[in-house]
Write an enzyme that holds these catalytic residues in place. Structure first.
Site, mmCIF file in Angstrom:
data_model
loop_
_atom_site.group_PDB
_atom_site.id
_atom_site.type_symbol
_atom_site.label_atom_id
_atom_site.label_comp_id
_atom_site.label_asym_id
_atom_site.label_seq_id
_atom_site.Cartn_x
_atom_site.Cartn_y
_atom_site.Cartn_z
ATOM 1 N N ARG A 143 -7.147 -3.530 -10.452
ATOM 2 C CA ARG A 143 -5.999 -3.437 -9.551
ATOM 3 C C ARG A 143 -4.749 -3.989 -10.233
ATOM 4 O O ARG A 143 -4.817 -4.973 -10.976
ATOM 5 C CB ARG A 143 -6.291 -4.248 -8.289
ATOM 6 C CG ARG A 143 -5.222 -4.147 -7.190
ATOM 7 C CD ARG A 143 -5.151 -2.767 -6.626
ATOM 8 N NE ARG A 143 -4.461 -2.752 -5.316
ATOM 9 C CZ ARG A 143 -3.937 -1.656 -4.796
ATOM 10 N NH1 ARG A 143 -4.006 -0.514 -5.442
ATOM 11 N NH2 ARG A 143 -3.362 -1.700 -3.604
ATOM 12 N N THR A 429 -3.993 9.314 -4.985
ATOM 13 C CA THR A 429 -5.105 8.658 -5.657
ATOM 14 C C THR A 429 -6.100 9.729 -6.056
ATOM 15 O O THR A 429 -5.945 10.890 -5.710
ATOM 16 C CB THR A 429 -5.722 7.618 -4.689
ATOM 17 O OG1 THR A 429 -4.723 6.662 -4.334
ATOM 18 C CG2 THR A 429 -6.899 6.873 -5.261
ATOM 19 N N ASP A 469 1.957 -1.691 -1.688
ATOM 20 C CA ASP A 469 0.727 -1.946 -0.932
ATOM 21 C C ASP A 469 0.685 -3.373 -0.401
ATOM 22 O O ASP A 469 -0.218 -3.724 0.359
ATOM 23 C CB ASP A 469 -0.510 -1.669 -1.793
ATOM 24 C CG ASP A 469 -0.946 -0.216 -1.726
ATOM 25 O OD1 ASP A 469 -0.277 0.571 -1.046
ATOM 26 O OD2 ASP A 469 -1.953 0.130 -2.362
ATOM 27 N N SER A 494 -5.834 -3.053 -0.913
ATOM 28 C CA SER A 494 -6.050 -1.614 -1.053
ATOM 29 C C SER A 494 -7.046 -1.157 0.000
ATOM 30 O O SER A 494 -7.741 -1.973 0.609
ATOM 31 C CB SER A 494 -6.590 -1.314 -2.453
ATOM 32 O OG SER A 494 -7.032 0.024 -2.549
ATOM 33 N N GLY A 515 -6.571 8.858 -0.423
ATOM 34 C CA GLY A 515 -6.093 9.041 0.937
ATOM 35 C C GLY A 515 -5.377 7.849 1.531
ATOM 36 O O GLY A 515 -5.203 7.779 2.750
ATOM 37 N N GLY A 516 -4.965 6.876 0.702
ATOM 38 C CA GLY A 516 -4.250 5.730 1.238
ATOM 39 C C GLY A 516 -5.043 5.037 2.318
ATOM 40 O O GLY A 516 -6.254 4.823 2.194
#
Length: 609
Positions: A143, A429, A469, A494, A515-516
């Site tokens: 990340r 993503t 985010d 996330s 897909g967030g």
């Protein structure tokens, strides 16, 4: 190394001719009639106009049509990715005896070229890997991190959060990329092929070019912000400022040079030296500059974490722990749904949609308060997935009436001190799943955040905008600090949810999706599809999407679910019809061998032998 030249040439021709819709491996089983969709979803150009404004922030990557896909079967190894050329690269590594990690790295590097809107070396990744040799499950955290100079009011102005575009398309949104450190760490432990070999497919494609797909063309055409970035515009648009047409052979020699350096020198070539300097310079000289520093790049470390696991009926579901909320939320949803006879409902029935949406409300209510980087926040993971707690949460669900907006629970008596998160968490993503001939299994979600990330283009690749985010506001209206606020060196929360499922102690399924914030719903639905409704993995992936993120009940537009809108409203659901451009990839391992599926909403394919 020759990269499966005959297969590659065939794929390139099919890609150009069919917009990535025709290369799907060995067809076995078509999707059943219950998965039917509206007429605009079947590749009809009239169904692929620009997405409605209401979808802008929830699904900015947008849809690009729907192509029915069939189950793919194999005996020895398999990979599924979001693009045929990436699947080919991973397949070639597996064919040569490489591990699932080797295959995923080769595929990820090609995705950087052919699906640049979604992932790349300028972003981050979460990977879950099962090692057959020592029966061990490992989670790798790549990340992105906030610069050490980052402050909690980063995305605030005059006491209010910055507008969407100002926050997303800026140097302030760029976090330290993590994907290369993560895959290098995993390769050092589980790679079987030499590191440089994994770069060759992407180098060849970058130098020789690839045909622009329909999806890539549509994403470029939709991105006004991309056209305003000079370096990005010079690559993605022609001399007249128009997006390269479908089929145009696009080359990226600058990216090939970067890949050659990293192939020869390892990830250090990215995090130090001229590449790191140019990344930092691009961020700091942007119209809205960020504060990324060379020390931030040089100091980045990927983390190895213990996978998060929980039981669902006779299965064990495992995946990425915090800072991802995805698998934690999915385990909450499954624990709640376990209180109801889901297998007795049809997958697209009113009851299935109602219970699934209500379970989602409860899980999303908790994630908005509790989940953040565990290096900064004590995330009560065990309490949130405790069966007694989830049974009590399930008791809040009424069989005939929606609860509307669900309240968060308070399993550790801390809720009064926590503020609610308001991160953007935008869904651009990609996901990769792979099983190698040795029986190792990989599930990896990789991202640059929103479509084309920050739009900042350096040496042929895009930089992420992952710092959005974090919660835009560091505290809520009551003055309570938000767990997922910006802090120096912190990793933003996330919803990415790479999952590996075990049955009777053995790996049974690998699945995940972009897909967030909707990722939890996408992956949970696929899991319920296989485990409760006994669908094959392709059928589960192809299900029309539904669920709730503790706002409206969301139904996939253009599908048979539209007929449930009025019955749901009668039950008190506020219903929203919208595009749900997921990108699920999945592989099931059972007594019949390997079976793989790819999302019909994107270009992906499963390949295996």
């Amino acid at each position: 190394m020759r990269f499966g030249i005959e297969r590659l040439a065939t794929t390139l021709m099919l890609t150009w001719a069919c917009g990535f819709g025709a290369v799907a491996g060995a067809a076995q089983t078509a999707a059943p009639a219950m998965l039917s969709r509206g007429p605009e979803a079947h590749g009809n150009p009239q169904g692929m106009q620009a997405r409605p404004v209401s979808d802008e922030h929830t699904n900015p990557e947008g849809g690009s049509g729907y192509t029915e896909k069939a189950l793919v079967r194999g005996e020895h190894f398999m990979i599924a990715t979001a693009n045929p050329l990436a699947s080919e690269a991973g397949y070639e590594m597996l064919r040569r005896g490489g591990s699932a990690v080797d295959a995923a790295i080769a595929a990820q590097l090609v995705l950087n070229l052919v699906e640049p809107q979604s992932s790349g070396i300028g972003g981050g990744a979460f990977m879950v890997y099962y090692s057959q040799a020592d029966d061990k499950l490992i989670a790798y955290d790549g990340r992105e991190t906030a610069p050490m100079s980052a402050q909690s009011a980063r995305f605030m102005h005059d006491g209010r959060p910055l507008p969407y575009g100002a926050a997303v398309n800026s140097g302030m949104s760029v976090g330290v990329p993590g994907v290369l450190r993560a895959v290098e760490l995993a390769h050092g432990q589980h790679g079987l092929l030499p590191w440089p070999d994994l770069f060759q497919p992407a180098i060849n494609i970058a130098e020789n070019g690839f045909p622009v797909s329909r999806r890539m063309h549509m994403m470029v055409a939709r991105s006004k912000a991309l056209a305003r970035q000079p370096a990005a515009a010079a690559y993605f648009f022609d001399d007249e400022g128009k997006p390269w047409p479908v089929g145009h052979v696009l080359k990226n020699p600058e990216f090939a040079k970067v890949l050659r350096l990293i192939a020869g020198q390892g990830a250090d070539a990215f995090y130090t030296g001229s590449i790191a300097h140019d990344i930092v310079d691009a961020v700091r000289t942007h119209d809205t500059p960020g504060d990324l520093a060379l020390a931030d790049m040089e100091g980045y470390e990927a983390k190895q974490r213990q996978a998060l696991c929980g039981a669902y009926r006779s299965y064990r579901v495992c995946g990425m722990p915090p800072p991802s909320s995805g698998v934690l939320g999915i385990l909450q949803m499954l624990g709640i749904l376990e209180q109801f006879p889901m297998s007795s409902y049809e997958p697209t029935s009113l009851q299935a949609v109602h219970y699934f949406s209500e379970a989602g409300r409860l899980a999303y209510a908790d994630r908005d308060y509790y989940v953040a980087d565990p290096g900064f926040v004590d995330v009560p993971v065990k309490a949130l997935i405790d069966p007694t707690y989830l049974k009590a949460r399930a008791a809040l669900i009424d069989a005939d009436r929606s609860m509307g907006v669900a309240p968060p629970g308070d399993p550790v008596s801390r809720l009064a001190s926590l503020g609610r998160d308001n991160a953007l968490e935008i869904p651009s993503t990609s996901h990769i799943v792979a099983v190698d001939a040795q029986g190792n299994v990989l599930s990896m979600t990789t991202t640059i955040e929103s479509a084309f990330g920050s739009k900042i283009f350096v040496h042929g690749f895009l930089l992420n905008n992952q710092l959005t985010d974090f919660s835009l506001n560091p505290m809520d209206r009551q003055g309570r600090l938000v767990a997922n606020r910006v802090e120096p060196g912190k990793r933003p929360r996330s919803t990415m949810a790479p999952v590996i499922v075990f049955r009777e102690g053995k790996p049974y399924m690998a699945v995940g999706s972009p897909g967030g914030s909707a990722i939890m719903n996408y992956v949970a639905q696929a899991l319920v599809g296989v485990m409760d409704w006994k669908l094959d993995i392709q059928q589960a992936i192809s299900l029309p999407h539904y669920g709730s993120r503790n706002r409206q009940t969301e139904l996939e537009r253009g599908t048979s679910l539209e007929g449930l809108a009025q019955p749901l409203r009668a039950m008190g659901h506020e219903v929203n019809l919208l595009e749900f451009p997921s990108g699920l990839q999945g592989i099931v391992i059972d007594e019949h061998g390997l079976s793989g599926g790819a999302d019909p909403r994107r270009e992906g394919v499963a390949l295996g032998d």
